[in-house]
Design a protein around this motif. Structure first.
Motif, PDB file in Angstrom:
ATOM      1  N   GLN A   4      -5.051 -10.297  -1.934  1.00 21.31           N
ATOM      2  CA  GLN A   4      -6.325  -9.584  -2.092  1.00 21.31           C
ATOM      3  C   GLN A   4      -6.439  -8.408  -1.137  1.00 21.31           C
ATOM      4  O   GLN A   4      -7.169  -7.442  -1.402  1.00 21.31           O
ATOM      5  CB  GLN A   4      -7.496 -10.548  -1.899  1.00 21.31           C
ATOM      6  CG  GLN A   4      -7.667 -11.540  -3.037  1.00 21.31           C
ATOM      7  CD  GLN A   4      -8.727 -12.590  -2.766  1.00 21.31           C
ATOM      8  OE1 GLN A   4      -9.165 -12.772  -1.620  1.00 21.31           O
ATOM      9  NE2 GLN A   4      -9.157 -13.289  -3.809  1.00 21.31           N
ATOM     10  N   GLN A   5      -5.714  -8.497  -0.019  1.00 24.41           N
ATOM     11  CA  GLN A   5      -5.689  -7.389   0.936  1.00 24.41           C
ATOM     12  C   GLN A   5      -4.717  -6.287   0.513  1.00 24.41           C
ATOM     13  O   GLN A   5      -4.627  -5.258   1.173  1.00 24.41           O
ATOM     14  CB  GLN A   5      -5.288  -7.894   2.319  1.00 24.41           C
ATOM     15  CG  GLN A   5      -6.372  -8.674   3.049  1.00 24.41           C
ATOM     16  CD  GLN A   5      -6.000  -8.919   4.505  1.00 24.41           C
ATOM     17  OE1 GLN A   5      -4.836  -9.194   4.823  1.00 24.41           O
ATOM     18  NE2 GLN A   5      -6.970  -8.795   5.396  1.00 24.41           N
ATOM     19  N   GLY A   6      -4.013  -6.525  -0.573  1.00 27.40           N
ATOM     20  CA  GLY A   6      -3.103  -5.508  -1.076  1.00 27.40           C
ATOM     21  C   GLY A   6      -1.645  -5.713  -0.734  1.00 27.40           C
ATOM     22  O   GLY A   6      -0.807  -4.835  -1.027  1.00 27.40           O
ATOM     23  N   GLU A   7      -1.303  -6.868  -0.151  1.00 23.65           N
ATOM     24  CA  GLU A   7       0.096  -7.125   0.178  1.00 23.65           C
ATOM     25  C   GLU A   7       0.880  -7.437  -1.096  1.00 23.65           C
ATOM     26  O   GLU A   7       0.506  -8.308  -1.869  1.00 23.65           O
ATOM     27  CB  GLU A   7       0.212  -8.288   1.165  1.00 23.65           C
ATOM     28  CG  GLU A   7      -0.311  -7.975   2.542  1.00 23.65           C
ATOM     29  CD  GLU A   7       0.396  -6.785   3.178  1.00 23.65           C
ATOM     30  OE1 GLU A   7       1.640  -6.736   3.136  1.00 23.65           O
ATOM     31  OE2 GLU A   7      -0.296  -5.889   3.700  1.00 23.65           O
ATOM     32  N   GLN A   8       1.986  -6.740  -1.288  1.00 22.39           N
ATOM     33  CA  GLN A   8       2.767  -6.875  -2.522  1.00 22.39           C
ATOM     34  C   GLN A   8       3.764  -8.020  -2.468  1.00 22.39           C
ATOM     35  O   GLN A   8       4.075  -8.626  -3.497  1.00 22.39           O
ATOM     36  CB  GLN A   8       3.519  -5.574  -2.803  1.00 22.39           C
ATOM     37  CG  GLN A   8       2.626  -4.415  -3.204  1.00 22.39           C
ATOM     38  CD  GLN A   8       3.440  -3.191  -3.569  1.00 22.39           C
ATOM     39  OE1 GLN A   8       4.406  -2.831  -2.879  1.00 22.39           O
ATOM     40  NE2 GLN A   8       3.081  -2.547  -4.669  1.00 22.39           N
ATOM     41  N   HIS A   9       4.272  -8.316  -1.287  1.00 20.64           N
ATOM     42  CA  HIS A   9       5.379  -9.264  -1.169  1.00 20.64           C
ATOM     43  C   HIS A   9       4.924 -10.491  -0.373  1.00 20.64           C
ATOM     44  O   HIS A   9       5.039 -10.525   0.851  1.00 20.64           O
ATOM     45  CB  HIS A   9       6.578  -8.605  -0.498  1.00 20.64           C
ATOM     46  CG  HIS A   9       6.925  -7.259  -1.076  1.00 20.64           C
ATOM     47  ND1 HIS A   9       7.245  -7.077  -2.406  1.00 20.64           N
ATOM     48  CD2 HIS A   9       6.973  -6.026  -0.498  1.00 20.64           C
ATOM     49  CE1 HIS A   9       7.495  -5.798  -2.624  1.00 20.64           C
ATOM     50  NE2 HIS A   9       7.332  -5.145  -1.485  1.00 20.64           N
ATOM     51  N   VAL A  10       4.397 -11.467  -1.079  1.00 22.50           N
ATOM     52  CA  VAL A  10       3.909 -12.696  -0.450  1.00 22.50           C
ATOM     53  C   VAL A  10       4.591 -13.887  -1.111  1.00 22.50           C
ATOM     54  O   VAL A  10       4.520 -14.047  -2.337  1.00 22.50           O
ATOM     55  CB  VAL A  10       2.377 -12.835  -0.582  1.00 22.50           C
ATOM     56  CG1 VAL A  10       1.895 -14.090   0.145  1.00 22.50           C
ATOM     57  CG2 VAL A  10       1.663 -11.602  -0.030  1.00 22.50           C
TER      58      VAL A  10
END
Length: 315
Positions: free
Chosen positions: A171-177
């Motif tokens: 939700q914070q915009g991190e693409q690689h989780v």
């Protein structure tokens, strides 16, 4: 549950020591490990925990008189009592002088995470890594590393162990989780690591996950171990990668890193980090402030939600 509130006399200050009236002291993973007897620092009991804190100097030994009334952030790992108290003692060399505009709550969390993130990012920059891997990605140190990575154009692969933490980061915009509970975790980690050319990994956990991170990276990579949240030794390291693929494992200790800097270089880094905090670029999330008498409830809150931010003890 062995913690209790006591009144103690303030011991006599040594020549290079100062007495700090505590503004705030955070609860860090190292404090938890110390209380559990699982840290490399062992003190005679009874001992006051707390390795970090901020406050105002109210008394000094004879070699530190010029510091009286100064605002400071301090790191304390000597045999003296720690920072979870109304007052605590620190050595002159373990103080970080604060700018006038520095927020004292942020200053309480200043001497460990921001400098650790800075030093770890230096390792990735020296290696010219296009991407890094980090576990414990919901932690405040990991959040700082993400910001620093973006400043330097470096991709970040974030490893978490809870679905809600993964959702929060996405939700914070991190693409690689990546969630290590996923049954395809290792396969996804290896594929993503090779695709993004991640050649540096930061391990705060240890155990099996350390081996998984190490094995996922391509040759000429480095796994940097800076914590041991699992209380387990690193496992599953691919020995052929160590021998034939020029992959290495190193350890990072903040105090050793700091000792290698001269005073002017440390002060330059401190000013750079403080400027970023004052301007709001860097920030430590604080989920709750508690009084000393609320310590057991505060620890329970922190252990149940370490990714929610720091717990600050404010006498």
């Amino acid at each position: 549950l062995s913690l209790e509130i006591q009144e103690k006399a303030v011991p006599k200050l040594q020549d290079n020591e100062v007495l700090i009236k505590t503004h705030a002291a955070p609860v860090n993973p190292s404090d938890i490990a110390f209380i559990q007897g699982a840290y490399n620092i062992v003190k005679p009991l009874p001992a006051v925990p707390g390795f970090e804190g901020s406050g105002v100097i109210v008394d000094t030994g004879k070699n530190a008189r010029e510091l009286i009334h100064k605002k400071v952030s301090a790191f304390v790992q000597t045999n003296r009592d720690g920072s979870w108290a109304d007052y605590f003692i620190a050595r002159k060399k373990d103080l970080t002088m604060l700018q006038d505009d520095m927020d004292m709550d942020q200053a309480a969390c200043f001497t460990v995470n921001p400098f650790t993130a800075y030093a770890l990012m230096e390792i990735a920059l020296v290696r010219e890594s296009k991407a890094i891997i980090q576990n414990a990605a919901g932690a405040q140190l990991a959040a700082l590393l993400r910001i620093m990575a973006k400043e330097n154009g470096i991709e970040v692969i974030n490893i978490v162990r809870k679905a809600e933490t993964a959702t929060f980061l996405e939700q914070q915009g991190e693409q690689h989780v990546l969630n290590q509970a996923d049954h395809t975790f290792e396969e996804k980690l290896t594929t993503l690591s090779r695709k993004l050319q991640a050649t540096t990994a930061f391990d705060a956990v240890g155990g099996e996950l350390a081996g998984q991170m190490f094995n996922a990276m391509a040759e000429d990579s480095e796994l940097v171990v800076y914590g041991g949240l699992s209380n387990k030794p690193a496992a599953g390291i691919g020995l052929k990668d160590l021998i034939f693929k020029n992959k290495i494992i190193s350890g990072f200790n903040l105090m050793d890193w700091k000792r290698e800097l001269d005073i002017s270089e440390f002060e330059k880094i401190s000013k750079e980090l403080q400027d970023k905090i004052i301007s709001g670029v860097y920030k430590t999330e604080i989920q709750e402030a508690i009084e000393l008498e609320q310590i057991l409830l505060g620890l329970k809150t922190y252990l149940g939600n370490m990714s929610g931010g720091k717990i600050l003890i404010k006498p």
